[in-house]
Write an enzyme that holds these catalytic residues in place. Structure first.
Site, PDB file in Angstrom:
ATOM      1  N   GLY A 150      25.906  28.118  80.255  1.00  0.00           N
ATOM      2  CA  GLY A 150      25.499  27.057  79.346  1.00  0.00           C
ATOM      3  C   GLY A 150      24.732  27.601  78.157  1.00  0.00           C
ATOM      4  N   GLY A 176      35.233  30.806  80.251  1.00  0.00           N
ATOM      5  CA  GLY A 176      34.348  29.863  79.577  1.00  0.00           C
ATOM      6  C   GLY A 176      33.673  30.484  78.373  1.00  0.00           C
ATOM      7  N   THR A 177      33.244  31.731  78.528  1.00  0.00           N
ATOM      8  CA  THR A 177      32.623  32.463  77.423  1.00  0.00           C
ATOM      9  C   THR A 177      33.608  32.633  76.272  1.00  0.00           C
ATOM     10  OG1 THR A 177      31.200  33.664  78.967  1.00  0.00           O
ATOM     11  CG2 THR A 177      31.501  34.627  76.783  1.00  0.00           C
ATOM     12  N   THR A 203      35.748  39.006  84.238  1.00  0.00           N
ATOM     13  CA  THR A 203      35.829  38.016  85.312  1.00  0.00           C
ATOM     14  C   THR A 203      36.245  38.728  86.578  1.00  0.00           C
ATOM     15  OG1 THR A 203      37.093  36.158  86.203  1.00  0.00           O
ATOM     16  CG2 THR A 203      38.114  37.390  84.435  1.00  0.00           C
ATOM     17  N   ASP A 205      37.310  37.432  89.137  1.00  0.00           N
ATOM     18  CA  ASP A 205      38.477  36.760  89.724  1.00  0.00           C
ATOM     19  C   ASP A 205      39.805  37.307  89.207  1.00  0.00           C
ATOM     20  OD1 ASP A 205      36.581  35.186  90.896  1.00  0.00           O
ATOM     21  OD2 ASP A 205      37.002  33.396  89.718  1.00  0.00           O
ATOM     22  N   MET A 363      27.184  39.577  97.308  1.00  0.00           N
ATOM     23  CA  MET A 363      27.246  41.014  97.578  1.00  0.00           C
ATOM     24  C   MET A 363      28.322  41.672  96.724  1.00  0.00           C
ATOM     25  SD  MET A 363      26.955  41.067 101.719  1.00  0.00           S
ATOM     26  CE  MET A 363      27.462  42.786 101.742  1.00  0.00           C
ATOM     27  N   ILE A 364      29.455  40.988  96.611  1.00  0.00           N
ATOM     28  CA  ILE A 364      30.597  41.558  95.893  1.00  0.00           C
ATOM     29  C   ILE A 364      30.328  41.663  94.399  1.00  0.00           C
ATOM     30  CG2 ILE A 364      32.949  41.012  95.129  1.00  0.00           C
ATOM     31  CD1 ILE A 364      33.556  40.091  97.954  1.00  0.00           C
ATOM     32  N   ARG A 365      29.795  40.619  93.812  1.00  0.00           N
ATOM     33  CA  ARG A 365      29.684  40.601  92.356  1.00  0.00           C
ATOM     34  C   ARG A 365      28.443  41.314  91.833  1.00  0.00           C
ATOM     35  NH1 ARG A 365      28.242  34.570  90.174  1.00  0.00           N
ATOM     36  NH2 ARG A 365      25.985  34.713  90.417  1.00  0.00           N
TER      37      ARG A 365
END
Length: 444
Positions: A150, A176-177, A203, A205, A363-365
């Protein structure tokens, strides 16, 4: 007849003067024939064609890399670097390499980090950066500059860019960015400001379109293996044990897919691109019951965006949005654990049953990038620098078929990289897991 090639046009700054590239005098570079990229060097969007078909139009993008002439006087550059959105392995590496690349390759000395995402442009003090300050950032997870969702106030952001004298803006962020960056680019163009803007695609993902992959994805898949291995051990050590792992992937299931293929311990992989059902013939419950009878355990991997339409929610939850404007997802892992237990208690009330739920999202990110992603982040950062210094603006650097290119920002922002459940990779997943083809079962 030769196929027609359509080259995607890149926006460029017209009010700047051409000048010699300082790489000519860099002691570590010895530019020779082929070192500099020319306007006619392009990367094809698609490299596999039907040779027997008639002429097909081809799409191409300008190749990334250093140009013989640049459009900025390095001593006049004032660069801003900002990280936006959620965390992703490699963010600090990109920041570091942007700083080091601007400093060492082009002699830029005015480099600033914008804290806390877009809102930092107008509400926080920028941080002066140099190679000494960022020398070990690539070894750290998260983002040293801090980030937030945001805070996107277009006029305030562009006002701050103008008032602070930034003429190069490097944005690190996801879909989004990018949508926000498109608006910033348009407003800068409307005001006729000579500001170069680029977005380094971030990202975890891997849902950014056109490019081969986004940074942090390979690290995420690697880390997901640990969660799947733990779930497998837990399931195998119980009577009728199910190991349930929720992995990141709001609208795409790339992490779940690649982690499943890499681990070979997964019995069923559920992703947003594929509908599934629980009850009845060919449903998930029937499959899991058969697997438990055969092996005594099962491992289920589910992407966070899978099955969202099946989770009960009230009216306020249906309308809820986060600060970036994304729909708020309910926890599919918690829901799955509940429905699995209810199903077993209903069908087998006197038999043992265990569900071990693992959610490794943070943990992953939050980990540092692995070696592959670190190198990738370096190449992305340097590609971005070369493009902006050459006068291009409103673009995204990234690999297409293994070669680095510049893609118009608006085109990337409008494109989503989703799992194609009709191609060989998803068929490979099903052959590894032996899970049902829910779509065929529904139609049948």
């Amino acid at each position: 007849m030769a196929a027609e090639t359509s080259i995607r046009k890149l926006p460029s700054l017209s009010g700047l003067r051409h000048r010699r590239n300082p790489l000519e005098d860099n002691p570590y570079f010895h530019p020779s024939n082929g070192f500099y990229i020319t306007p006619s060097d392009v990367i094809l969007a698609q490299v596999a064609y039907d040779h027997s078909a008639h002429s097909q139009s081809r799409v191409a993008y300008h190749r990334a890399g250093p140009r013989r002439e640049i459009m900025y006087e390095p001593s006049a550059v004032k660069a801003a670097i900002v990280t936006c959105g959620g965390l992703c392995p490699g963010m600090n590496t990109v920041i570091r390499e942007l700083v080091v690349g601007l400093w060492e390759l082009y002699g830029v000395r005015e480099i600033y980090g914008i804290p806390a995402g877009y809102r930092g442009f107008y509400s926080m003090k920028a941080v002066k950066l140099d190679p000494k300050a960022v020398h070990d950032w690539h070894k750290k997870g998260g983002t040293v500059l801090a980030t937030s969702r945001g805070g996107f106030h277009l006029q305030k952001i562009v006002d701050a860019i103008h008032l602070n004298g930034y003429n190069q803006v490097y944005i690190i962020g996801g879909d989004g960015t990018m949508r926000g960056a498109v608006e910033i680019f348009k407003e800068i163009s409307l005001r006729k400001l000579e500001v170069g803007i680029t977005v380094i695609p971030k990202t975890v993902d891997n849902d950014v379109g056109i490019i081969d992959r986004s940074f942090g994805f390979q690290t995420a898949v690697e880390m997901a293996q640990e969660a799947i291995s733990a779930a497998h051990v837990e399931a195998e050590s119980a009577v009728n044990g199910i190991g349930l792992v929720k992995l990141m992937g709001r609208s795409t299931g790339h992490i779940a897919l690649h982690a499943t293929l890499s681990s070979r311990d997964v019995d069923c992989c559920l992703i947003p691109e594929m509908d599934f059902y629980l009850e009845g013939k060919g449903g998930l419950f029937e499959f899991l019951e058969k697997r438990l009878k055969e092996r005594g355990h099962a491992v289920l991997v589910v992407a966070e965006g899978a099955g969202q339409e099946m989770i009960p929610r009230n009216e306020s939850q249906k309308q809820e949005r986060d600060e970036s404007g994304n729909a708020v997802f309910l926890d599919v892992g918690v829901w799955f654990k509940s429905v699995l237990k209810a199903w077993w208690e209903r069908e087998h009330p006197d038999e043992l049953f265990t569900v071990k739920y693992i959610d490794p999202t943070y943990m992953i990110r939050a980990v540092p990038a692995n070696a592959t992603d670190n190198l990738y982040c370096t190449l992305l950062a340097h590609s971005a620098i070369h493009g902006v210094m050459a006068g291009y603006t409103g673009f995204v650097p990234g690999p297409i078929n293994g070669n680095y290119a510049y893609i118009p920002l608006e085109e990337v922002a409008q494109t989503k990289n989703q799992v194609n459940t009709r191609d060989h990779k998803w068929a490979w997943v099903r052959s590894v897991t032996n899970q049902p083809d829910f779509e065929t079962n529904v139609k049948g």
